[in-house]
Scaffold this motif. Structure first.
Motif, PDB file in Angstrom:
ATOM      1  N   PHE A  96      -4.082  -8.555  -9.221  1.00 10.42           N
ATOM      2  CA  PHE A  96      -4.074  -7.341  -8.296  1.00 10.42           C
ATOM      3  C   PHE A  96      -3.404  -5.872  -9.231  1.00 10.42           C
ATOM      4  CE2 PHE A  96      -4.191 -11.569  -6.640  1.00 10.42           C
ATOM      5  CZ  PHE A  96      -4.847 -11.608  -5.712  1.00 10.42           C
ATOM      6  N   SER A  97      -4.174  -5.223  -9.292  1.00  9.31           N
ATOM      7  CA  SER A  97      -3.227  -3.227  -9.844  1.00  9.31           C
ATOM      8  C   SER A  97      -3.631  -2.768  -9.034  1.00  9.31           C
ATOM      9  CB  SER A  97      -4.026  -3.409 -11.369  1.00  9.31           C
ATOM     10  OG  SER A  97      -3.370  -2.318 -11.630  1.00  9.31           O
ATOM     11  N   ALA A  98      -3.177  -1.706  -8.857  1.00  9.93           N
ATOM     12  CA  ALA A  98      -3.195  -0.414  -8.480  1.00  9.93           C
ATOM     13  C   ALA A  98      -2.107   0.557  -8.162  1.00  9.93           C
ATOM     14  CB  ALA A  98      -2.840  -0.753  -6.333  1.00  9.93           C
ATOM     15  N   THR A  99      -2.501   1.738  -8.678  1.00 13.70           N
ATOM     16  CA  THR A  99      -1.784   3.200  -8.841  1.00 13.70           C
ATOM     17  C   THR A  99      -0.543   3.182  -7.880  1.00 13.70           C
ATOM     18  OG1 THR A  99      -3.562   3.871  -9.716  1.00 13.70           O
ATOM     19  CG2 THR A  99      -1.676   5.359  -9.343  1.00 13.70           C
ATOM     20  N   GLY A 100       0.600   3.279  -8.754  1.00 14.40           N
ATOM     21  CA  GLY A 100       2.306   3.674  -7.475  1.00 14.40           C
ATOM     22  C   GLY A 100       2.287   2.196  -6.929  1.00 14.40           C
ATOM     23  N   TYR A 101       1.759   0.889  -7.706  1.00 15.30           N
ATOM     24  CA  TYR A 101       1.892  -0.988  -7.233  1.00 15.30           C
ATOM     25  C   TYR A 101       2.669  -1.414  -8.626  1.00 15.30           C
ATOM     26  CZ  TYR A 101       0.807   0.400  -2.842  1.00 15.30           C
ATOM     27  OH  TYR A 101       0.875   1.148  -1.355  1.00 15.30           O
ATOM     28  N   THR A 102       3.562  -2.840  -8.712  1.00  9.08           N
ATOM     29  CA  THR A 102       3.794  -3.400  -9.582  1.00  9.08           C
ATOM     30  C   THR A 102       2.267  -4.253  -9.749  1.00  9.08           C
ATOM     31  OG1 THR A 102       4.711  -4.901  -8.542  1.00  9.08           O
ATOM     32  CG2 THR A 102       6.155  -3.094  -9.188  1.00  9.08           C
ATOM     33  N   ILE A 120       8.419   2.619  -8.418  1.00  5.85           N
ATOM     34  CA  ILE A 120       9.086   3.919  -7.683  1.00  5.85           C
ATOM     35  C   ILE A 120       8.354   4.066  -9.850  1.00  5.85           C
ATOM     36  CG2 ILE A 120      10.950   5.738  -7.436  1.00  5.85           C
ATOM     37  CD1 ILE A 120      11.553   3.713  -5.058  1.00  5.85           C
ATOM     38  N   ILE A 121       7.887   6.009 -10.107  1.00  4.77           N
ATOM     39  CA  ILE A 121       8.497   6.346 -11.319  1.00  4.77           C
ATOM     40  C   ILE A 121       8.714   7.550 -11.300  1.00  4.77           C
ATOM     41  CG2 ILE A 121       6.788   6.372 -13.490  1.00  4.77           C
ATOM     42  CD1 ILE A 121       4.462   4.736 -11.888  1.00  4.77           C
ATOM     43  N   GLU A 122       9.870   7.651 -12.345  1.00  2.00           N
ATOM     44  CA  GLU A 122      10.369   9.336 -11.959  1.00  2.00           C
ATOM     45  C   GLU A 122       9.746   9.496 -13.207  1.00  2.00           C
ATOM     46  OE1 GLU A 122      14.866  10.856 -12.806  1.00  2.00           O
ATOM     47  OE2 GLU A 122      14.844   9.496 -11.604  1.00  2.00           O
ATOM     48  N   LEU A 123       9.155  11.043 -13.162  1.00  4.79           N
ATOM     49  CA  LEU A 123       8.585  12.247 -14.071  1.00  4.79           C
ATOM     50  C   LEU A 123       9.129  12.770 -13.958  1.00  4.79           C
ATOM     51  CD1 LEU A 123       5.502  12.327 -12.412  1.00  4.79           C
ATOM     52  CD2 LEU A 123       5.795  11.347 -14.570  1.00  4.79           C
TER      53      LEU A 123
END
Length: 112
Positions: free
Chosen positions: A69-75, A94-97
Motif C-alpha cells: 500500500f503506497s500513497a503520497t504523504g504516507y509510509t 512528515i517530509i521537510e523540504l
C-alpha cells in the motif's frame, strides 16, 4: 433435479462474491479515509487503486502473497494477503523540504 441446479447456482454465486476482499484504507492518526492509494501484489502484475472513499477490492489469491500500500504523504505498508483486516491504517510521513529563495535581479544594459 431443478432444485439441485438452483442450489448449485446459488453456491457458485456465493463463492464468487466471497472470493474478493473489500477493505477501507484510513489515516492512522485522524481515522479519515485516504483516497487513491496504490495497491499491488509484490512481484506480480496485479494491482488496483482505492476509490475516493478509500475502498478497494482485490481478487482472491494465495494467502502468502505480499500486498503493498503506497500513497503520497504516507509510509509504504506491506501486508500478507491472508492477514488483511477490514480497516488498513497508513501512517502519515512528515517530509521537510529545503527552503527555496527566489529573487529578482535587475540587469542593466549599458548604452554606448
Amino acid at each position: 433435479m431443478r432444485k439441485i441446479h438452483l442450489t448449485i447456482l446459488i453456491l457458485i454465486i456465493c463463492n464468487i462474491s466471497f472470493g474478493q476482499i473489500k477493505q477501507i484504507i484510513v489515516d492512522a492518526d485522524t481515522k479519515e479515509k485516504i483516497p487513491f492509494v496504490n495497491i499491488w501484489v509484490e512481484n506480480y502484475d496485479v494491482g488496483t487503486i482505492s476509490n475516493e472513499d478509500g475502498q478497494f477490492v482485490l481478487p482472491k489469491m494465495d494467502g502468502t502473497k505480499i500486498i503493498v500500500f503506497s500513497a503520497t504523504g504516507y509510509t509504504t505498508k506491506k501486508m500478507v494477503y491472508g492477514l488483511i483486516k477490514n480497516l488498513i491504517e497508513l501512517t502519515p510521513q512528515i517530509i521537510e523540504l529545503n527552503e527555496v529563495v527566489v529573487s529578482n535581479s535587475k540587469k542593466r544594459n549599458k548604452k554606448r
